[in-house]
Motif scaffolding. Structure first.
Motif, short mmCIF file in Angstrom:
data_model
loop_
_atom_site.label_atom_id
_atom_site.label_comp_id
_atom_site.label_asym_id
_atom_site.label_seq_id
_atom_site.Cartn_x
_atom_site.Cartn_y
_atom_site.Cartn_z
N GLY A 282 33.04 54.64 -5.13
CA GLY A 282 31.99 53.65 -5.36
C GLY A 282 32.30 52.30 -4.75
N THR A 310 24.60 54.33 -9.13
CA THR A 310 25.10 54.16 -7.78
C THR A 310 24.95 55.45 -6.98
N SER A 343 27.89 52.16 -0.35
CA SER A 343 27.45 52.44 -1.71
C SER A 343 26.36 51.44 -2.08
N SER A 345 24.22 50.20 -5.42
CA SER A 345 24.13 50.24 -6.89
C SER A 345 22.93 49.43 -7.35
N SER A 460 30.71 52.58 -10.85
CA SER A 460 30.01 53.06 -9.66
C SER A 460 30.62 54.38 -9.19
N HIS A 461 31.94 54.48 -9.29
CA HIS A 461 32.63 55.75 -8.96
C HIS A 461 32.13 56.86 -9.87
#
Length: 493
Positions: A282, A310, A343, A345, A460-461
Motif C-alpha cells: 500500500g 485502497t 496506490s 486510497s 492501505s496494505h
C-alpha cells in the motif's frame, strides 16, 4: 523528503515470505516467472550484508501487524492508560537541548536547521557510522556550540542518548522500522520526541505511542514538514476563514521518482527503503499528502478519519529499472517487488468528506503532492498552484493563487526566505516547534495526529490484500476529536 541513516533495519522475513507467497499464487499481468524463481528464502540480514551493511537485529513482526489490520482489529479501542495529551503545553525553557538520532541525508541537513534557531543547543548525536557522526559534530562546533556527545557504539546506542539528563527533545531521522523503538525509548526516558515520516509501520505500534505519550506526559510528534509549506498554510487559513465554503473533498499524494536513489549504493545506508517494496503493497509514505488535507478539514479537531479503502496497480517499475541498470549478481536480483507502483486510497471522514491519497515512487513522473481542496465555494489545486473561487471568478477559468498572498500564515510573513531545503518548510517547522518548547505553548500537532497520519501505512496494505475492502481507522483520540481546538493554523504568540 528522504530519510537516510545507517541504523541497520531489522530483518522481517516472515512478512516478506507472506507477500512473496501471495505474489506467486496471484501474479499480476506484469509479474515475470523468472523474477519469482530468483526469489529464494533469503533473510533481510543476508540481503543487507550483501549490500555492505552491518548485521541487523531482531524482527519487528510486521506480518502479524498486517494480519491484525482488519476492520475489526482497527476498530477496537484500547482502554486509556493516562490522561489525554490534547491541549497539554510544553514546559517553558529558555534553551532547548536536542539529541539527534540518525545522521544520514535527512538528519545531517536538519541538524543545520536546529543550529539556525536561536536558543537551541545540539548536545548529542547518534549514528552507527562514526564518520557521519563526526562530520555532523563538526557542523555543531562550527556553529559556535560545544562539541556534542557522540553515540556510535552499535545499533542500540540511541538508548544511551535518550537517557541523558541534558536532553529535552530527541529527533529521529532513521530508516522507518526504527522510528517506533526509538520514539518508545525517548518517551520512556522522559523526553519529548519528534519522528520523521511515518511515525510507525504497525497499527499496534501507533497505539503504543499514544499510550506512552499519555502515560509519560511527553509529546510524540510526527515531524510532517509539508504541513508548513507556504501554499499549504495559505490554503489552511483560507479554508478556516470560509473562502472555500463548506469543505467537501481534498487530495494529497507523494509522487516522486525514487528509482535511481533506491538503487544507489551510496544515497541510502543499505537498501532499506527499497526493501519495503518487497513487503508492503500500500501507501508506505502517506503523511506528506494526508496531513495537510487533514489540517484543512480539522481532522482530530472537529472531524475524524474513519475508514480507508485502497487499490494498487501492479508492481513493475522497480523490476524494470533493475533490469536496465543493475548488473547480474547484484543483491537486488534476489528481491521480488510487491509494493504497488501506484496506490490510490480514499479516506472518508465522520462528516462525510472524502480525501484521496496517492503514492507512486517507482515510475517516471514529475514530483507532485497534488494538494487539492474543494468546497461549495470553490477549489484549489497545486502542481502548479491554481484556484477557482466564487464569486470572484467565473467562466471556468483558473485564477492566480499568488493574488492571495494576504492569507499567508504569520510564520511565512516573518520568515519570507527561510533557510534549508524543501522550499523553507523544514526550517519553518523546526522554528515553530522550538518556539513552542521555549515559550511553553501547546504544540501545533500531537501524538493523535502522528498516529492518524501514519495509519494508512498498515491499513492501505490490508485493504489491497482484501481486494479494496474498507479498513476502519482507529479513533486515537478516544472520542475527543469532536471538540474544536487550534492546530497548525496557530495564533502568533
Amino acid at each position: 523528503m528522504h530519510e537516510s541513516a545507517p541504523q541497520n533495519p531489522r530483518h522481517l522475513d516472515h512478512l516478506g515470505q507472506l507477500d512473496r507467497v501471495d505474489h506467486v499464487e496471484d501474479p499480476g499481468p506484469h509479474t515475470s516467472v523468472e523474477g519469482r524463481e530468483q526469489t529464494p528464502d533469503v533473510s533481510r540480514r543476508l540481503v543487507l550484508k550483501s549490500a555492505g551493511a552491518a548485521s541487523a537485529g531482531v524482527g519487528l513482526g510486521l506480518g502479524a501487524a498486517a494480519a491484525a489490520a482488519s476492520p475489526a482489529a482497527a476498530a477496537a479501542t484500547p482502554r486509556r492508560q493516562g490522561a489525554t495529551m490534547i491541549g497539554v503545553p510544553f514546559e517553558r525553557r529558555g534553551t532547548v537541548r536536542v539529541g539527534i538520532v540518525g545522521l544520514g541525508n535527512r538528519g545531517s541537513a536538519m541538524t543545520e536547521l536546529f543550529l539556525a534557531v536561536p536558543g537551541v543547543r545540539v548536545v548529542a548525536l547518534c549514528d552507527t557510522v562514526r564518520a557521519k557522526a563526526e562530520k555532523v559534530a563538526a557542523k555543531v562546533r562550527s556553529a559556535g556550540q560545544p562539541a556534542p556527545a557522540l553515540y556510535t557504539k552499535g545499533e542500540d546506542d540511541f538508548r544511551q542518548l535518550c537517557g541523558r539528563g541534558d536532553v529535552d527533545f530527541v529527533y529521529v531521522a532513521t530508516p522507518w522500522e526504527w522510528h517506533f523503538p526509538m520514539a518508545e525509548a525517548a518517551l520512556t526516558a522522559g523526553k519529548h520526541v519528534g519522528v520523521e515520516c511515518p511515525a510507525a509501520m504497525e497499527l499496534d505500534q501507533l497505539w503504543r505511542l499514544v499510550d506512552l505519550s499519555e502515560r509519560t506526559r511527553r509529546h510524540c510528534m510526527q515531524l510532517e514538514n509539508c504541513c508548513y509549506g507556504r501554499n499549504e498554510m495559505r490554503v489552511l487559513r483560507m479554508a478556516h476563514a470560509g473562502k472555500f465554503g463548506e469543505l467537501l473533498h481534498g487530495a494529497g499524494a507523494y509522487i516522486h521518482d525514487l528509482r535511481e536513489l533506491m538503487f544507489s549504493p551510496t544515497y541510502y545506508e543499505g537498501p532499506w527503503r527499497r526493501l519495503w517494496h518487497t513487503r508492503l503493497r500500500g501507501d508506505v509514505y502517506p503523511t506528506h499528502g494526508f496531513a495537510p488535507v487533514a489540517n484543512y478539514m480539522d481532522v482530530n479537531r472537529g472531524d475524524r478519519a474513519v475508514r480507508i479503502t485502497t487499490l494498487g496497480s501492479p508492481a513493475a517499475g522497480l523490476a524494470a529499472y533493475r533490469a536496465q541498470h543493475m548488473p547480474p549478481g547484484d543483491a537486488s536480483w534476489k528481491e521480488t517487488y510487491v509494493g504497488s507502483d501506484m496506490s490510490v486510497s480514499l479516506v472518508q471522514t465522520a462528516r462525510g468528506r472524502v480525501i484521496r491519497l496517492e503514492h507512486a515512487v517507482s515510475n517516471p513522473h514529475p514530483y507532485s503532492r497534488v494538494n487539492a481542496l474543494g468546497g461549495t465555494k470553490g477549489v484549489f489545486e497545486d502542481y502548479p498552484p491554481r484556484i477557482y473561487l466564487e464569486p470572484e471568478m467565473s467562466g471556468d477559468e483558473w485564477g492566480d493563487f499568488g493574488a492571495y498572498a494576504e492569507w499567508d500564515h504569520w510564520l511565512w510573513k516573518e520568515h519570507a526566505n527561510p533557510p534549508g531545503g524543501h522550499g523553507g518548510m523544514d526550517y519553518i517547522m523546526i522554528f515553530r516547534l522550538m518556539q513552542c518548547m521555549q515559550q511553553g505553548l501547546v504544540p501545533d500537532f500531537d501524538v493523535y495526529d502522528a498516529a492518524t497520519w501514519s495509519a494508512p501505512v498498515p491499513l492501505s496494505h490490508a485493504s489491497i490484500k482484501a481486494k479494496g475492502a474498507p479498513q476502519e481507522i482507529p479513533d486515537f483520540t478516544r472520542g475527543l476529536w469532536r471538540a474544536g481546538r487550534p492546530g497548525v493554523d496557530s495564533a502568533k504568540p
